[in-house]
Design an enzyme around this catalytic site. Structure first.
Site, PDB file in Angstrom:
ATOM      1  N   CYS A  65      49.350  27.411  21.593  1.00 15.61           N
ATOM      2  CA  CYS A  65      48.241  27.964  22.371  1.00 15.61           C
ATOM      3  C   CYS A  65      47.619  26.923  23.297  1.00 15.61           C
ATOM      4  O   CYS A  65      47.462  27.146  24.490  1.00 15.61           O
ATOM      5  CB  CYS A  65      47.172  28.530  21.444  1.00 15.61           C
ATOM      6  SG  CYS A  65      45.761  29.220  22.339  1.00 15.61           S
ATOM      7  N   CYS A  72      48.598  29.795  25.681  1.00 14.53           N
ATOM      8  CA  CYS A  72      47.422  30.514  26.194  1.00 14.53           C
ATOM      9  C   CYS A  72      46.594  29.713  27.183  1.00 14.53           C
ATOM     10  O   CYS A  72      46.247  30.207  28.261  1.00 14.53           O
ATOM     11  CB  CYS A  72      46.508  30.933  25.042  1.00 14.53           C
ATOM     12  SG  CYS A  72      47.334  31.452  23.546  1.00 14.53           S
ATOM     13  N   LYS A  92      48.492  28.587  30.462  1.00  9.63           N
ATOM     14  CA  LYS A  92      48.848  29.825  31.155  1.00  9.63           C
ATOM     15  C   LYS A  92      47.626  30.433  31.839  1.00  9.63           C
ATOM     16  O   LYS A  92      47.696  30.858  32.992  1.00  9.63           O
ATOM     17  CB  LYS A  92      49.440  30.822  30.172  1.00  9.63           C
ATOM     18  CG  LYS A  92      49.711  32.192  30.762  1.00  9.63           C
ATOM     19  CD  LYS A  92      49.810  33.240  29.677  1.00  9.63           C
ATOM     20  CE  LYS A  92      48.469  33.503  29.008  1.00  9.63           C
ATOM     21  NZ  LYS A  92      48.559  34.479  27.905  1.00  9.63           N
ATOM     22  N   TYR A 136      54.679  40.499  27.333  1.00  8.86           N
ATOM     23  CA  TYR A 136      53.497  40.010  28.043  1.00  8.86           C
ATOM     24  C   TYR A 136      53.737  38.639  28.658  1.00  8.86           C
ATOM     25  O   TYR A 136      53.222  38.339  29.743  1.00  8.86           O
ATOM     26  CB  TYR A 136      52.267  40.021  27.133  1.00  8.86           C
ATOM     27  CG  TYR A 136      52.247  38.972  26.056  1.00  8.86           C
ATOM     28  CD1 TYR A 136      51.652  37.738  26.279  1.00  8.86           C
ATOM     29  CD2 TYR A 136      52.810  39.212  24.805  1.00  8.86           C
ATOM     30  CE1 TYR A 136      51.627  36.766  25.289  1.00  8.86           C
ATOM     31  CE2 TYR A 136      52.787  38.251  23.816  1.00  8.86           C
ATOM     32  CZ  TYR A 136      52.197  37.033  24.068  1.00  8.86           C
ATOM     33  OH  TYR A 136      52.183  36.062  23.097  1.00  8.86           O
ATOM     34  N   GLU A 192      53.285  38.195  32.609  1.00  9.75           N
ATOM     35  CA  GLU A 192      52.222  37.284  33.048  1.00  9.75           C
ATOM     36  C   GLU A 192      52.771  36.222  33.988  1.00  9.75           C
ATOM     37  O   GLU A 192      52.187  35.957  35.054  1.00  9.75           O
ATOM     38  CB  GLU A 192      51.556  36.636  31.832  1.00  9.75           C
ATOM     39  CG  GLU A 192      50.660  37.591  31.066  1.00  9.75           C
ATOM     40  CD  GLU A 192      50.130  37.009  29.771  1.00  9.75           C
ATOM     41  OE1 GLU A 192      49.147  37.558  29.244  1.00  9.75           O
ATOM     42  OE2 GLU A 192      50.684  36.004  29.268  1.00  9.75           O
ATOM     43  N   HIS A 194      24.999  50.697  36.157  1.00  8.32           N
ATOM     44  CA  HIS A 194      25.510  51.089  37.473  1.00  8.32           C
ATOM     45  C   HIS A 194      25.044  50.112  38.539  1.00  8.32           C
ATOM     46  O   HIS A 194      23.902  49.648  38.483  1.00  8.32           O
ATOM     47  CB  HIS A 194      25.013  52.503  37.804  1.00  8.32           C
ATOM     48  CG  HIS A 194      25.510  53.018  39.119  1.00  8.32           C
ATOM     49  ND1 HIS A 194      26.802  53.459  39.298  1.00  8.32           N
ATOM     50  CD2 HIS A 194      24.883  53.133  40.314  1.00  8.32           C
ATOM     51  CE1 HIS A 194      26.950  53.845  40.543  1.00  8.32           C
ATOM     52  NE2 HIS A 194      25.811  53.658  41.192  1.00  8.32           N
ATOM     53  N   GLU A 220      31.121  51.216  33.430  1.00  9.14           N
ATOM     54  CA  GLU A 220      30.321  52.405  33.140  1.00  9.14           C
ATOM     55  C   GLU A 220      31.212  53.622  32.869  1.00  9.14           C
ATOM     56  O   GLU A 220      30.783  54.578  32.223  1.00  9.14           O
ATOM     57  CB  GLU A 220      29.356  52.706  34.280  1.00  9.14           C
ATOM     58  CG  GLU A 220      29.998  53.100  35.586  1.00  9.14           C
ATOM     59  CD  GLU A 220      28.952  53.321  36.677  1.00  9.14           C
ATOM     60  OE1 GLU A 220      28.169  54.279  36.576  1.00  9.14           O
ATOM     61  OE2 GLU A 220      28.919  52.509  37.624  1.00  9.14           O
TER      62      GLU A 220
END
Length: 452
Positions: free
Chosen positions: A42, A47, A50, A177, A181, A434, A439
């Protein structure tokens, strides 16, 4: 028997370091062996670097967007070597943090490979042996390179952070992934990117609608995705890598990235000889508490292959510590673990996919797709997707999926609500913020379809 340590950890990644620190902080004697760099996949090869590359790859689009908002902005050239030097400096800093934290907790570190001689003894690469009441295998995993002629012409994810330049033309083989990625990253950095995908769609295992949304967006951005295509022939010729696919497509590239899966780092450790169960891929068999068939030996993280995510390994380490050293039987809870895929656009998911929900129980599907305000103002066509899967019988939300900017940030908050047992009525009672994209999570009133 008097042991050298109460716990000896093999592996200095996120899970192993957490288990070592927690145990040492409770006053136990702890040793840890790491044959590579502290921090594991990682921090050093996954992670963290990356995500820094993701940030770097997003700036051209951000600068183009700024122009549409009235800024006199231009990107100029990308200096890969300047970025790469800064990246490695940051990784050095983080590795130092890991080491200092272990030292502060009182963990004794051995910078070398360790294997098992017996249920209570590890042998280090220099030939010395150490005994421990408990041994924890936290050796992580490594990228898998397919067994085919000239496979070594391609790189794997570990190599990406050491490239001398951004390739002009790149092929990514694999569409999990990691592959998706890096395809998006290098496209953002200016490379011409193609993908060979053995299946019919990218991101196998994720929600079908959500992954289709990501695939469409990637292709609209210019990434060429060849589905139903696996490399049949790889050849170095004329300074380039020539690849022929199973669909007959043949093309030459500057760089080939194998993103064809990962395997646990358990080979040659002596586990099988001791009676520890290991499957053909090298995954260690453990019970719900991380204990192997040998009572003194435990394992966690990518070595056991439950969910190959850093936060999961850290939680497994905490559960191991409470179970073994505090006498509190604690099993890792794998339910409703949120994930983020840092493609462009991002995808965040938690809970069931639509396909899983349909197989489980009658389900209401709430979904909406629209152009977000920021991009719509600038004439952008890319759409975001918000999706909720709701039990028709209990109204409980079974799964949530978001595709769009900052999806990873949003899904983390949604995961808290789902972990608390939120219902669709709970979301409906929540007043919207908003104007935001998020939302939409509380304003979808009518289901788009019913699954029975």
């Amino acid at each position: 028997m008097d042991f050298d340590y109460d716990l000896f950890v093999i592996g200095g990644g996120s899970g192993g370091v957490r288990a070592a620190r927690l145990t040492a902080q409770d006053g136990h004697r702890v040793g840890l062996a790491e044959s590579s760099r502290m921090g594991g996949t990682c921090v050093i090869r996954g992670c963290v670097p990356k995500k820094l590359m993701v940030y770097a790859s997003e700036y051209p689009e951000a600068i183009a967007l700024a122009r549409e908002y009235g800024w006199d902005a231009s990107s100029g050239a990308f200096d890969w070597m300047r970025f790469r030097d800064g990246l490695h400096a940051e990784l050095d800093r983080l590795e130092g943090v890991y080491r200092r934290n272990l030292d502060a907790a009182g963990v004794e570190i051995f910078d070398q490979r360790a294997v098992l001689d017996d249920p209570h003894t590890v042998r280090l690469a220099d030939g010395t042996t150490k005994t421990a009441r408990h041994i924890l295998v936290a050796t992580g995993g490594r990228p898998y390179r397919p067994e085919m002629t000239n496979a070594d012409a391609g790189i794997v994810s570990d190599d990406v952070f050491h490239l001398d330049a951004v390739p002009q033309k790149m092929l990514v083989v694999g569409a999990g992934y990691i592959g998706c990625e890096f395809a998006c990253i290098f496209h953002g950095l200016g490379a011409e990117v193609s993908m060979f995908v053995r299946g019919a769609q990218i991101l196998r295992g994720f929600d079908e609608e959500a992954r289709g949304h990501v695939a469409d967006a990637m292709q609209q951005r210019g990434i060429r995705i060849h589905t139903g295509c696996a490399p049949m022939q790889v050849e170095r010729r004329d300074g380039r890598i020539h690849v022929k696919g199973s669909n007959g497509h043949e093309e030459a590239f500057d760089c080939l990235l194998w993103a064809t899966g990962r395997r646990p780092n358990t080979e040659g450790m002596g586990l099988e000889a001791l009676g520890v169960g290991i499957d053909r891929k090298g995954t260690v068999a453990v019970d719900e508490y991380g204990q192997t068939a040998v009572p003194s030996i435990f394992a966690l993280g990518d070595a056991i292959g439950r969910m190959e995510l850093t936060p999961v390994a850290i939680r497994e380490a905490a559960a191991f510590h409470r179970t073994v050293f505090r006498g509190e039987k604690t099993a890792m809870d794998y339910d409703l673990v949120a994930t983020a895929t840092f493609t462009q656009p991002e995808m965040g998911s938690v809970g069931m996919t639509e396909e899983e929900a349909e197989a489980a129980e009658p389900t209401l599907v709430y979904a909406t797709s629209f152009r977000p305000m920021q991009q719509a103002f600038a004439g952008g066509e890319e759409r975001v997707l918000f999706k909720l899967l709701v039990s028709r019988d209990t109204d409980r939300i079974l799964g949530a999926h978001i595709v769009g900017p900052q999806a990873g940030e949003m899904i983390q908050i949604v995961a808290i609500a789902l972990k608390m047992g939120a219902t669709k009525a709970d979301f409906d009672r929540t007043c919207a913020v908003h104007p935001t994209m998020a939302e939409e999570m509380v304003t979808m009133r009518e289901p788009v379809r019913t699954l029975s």
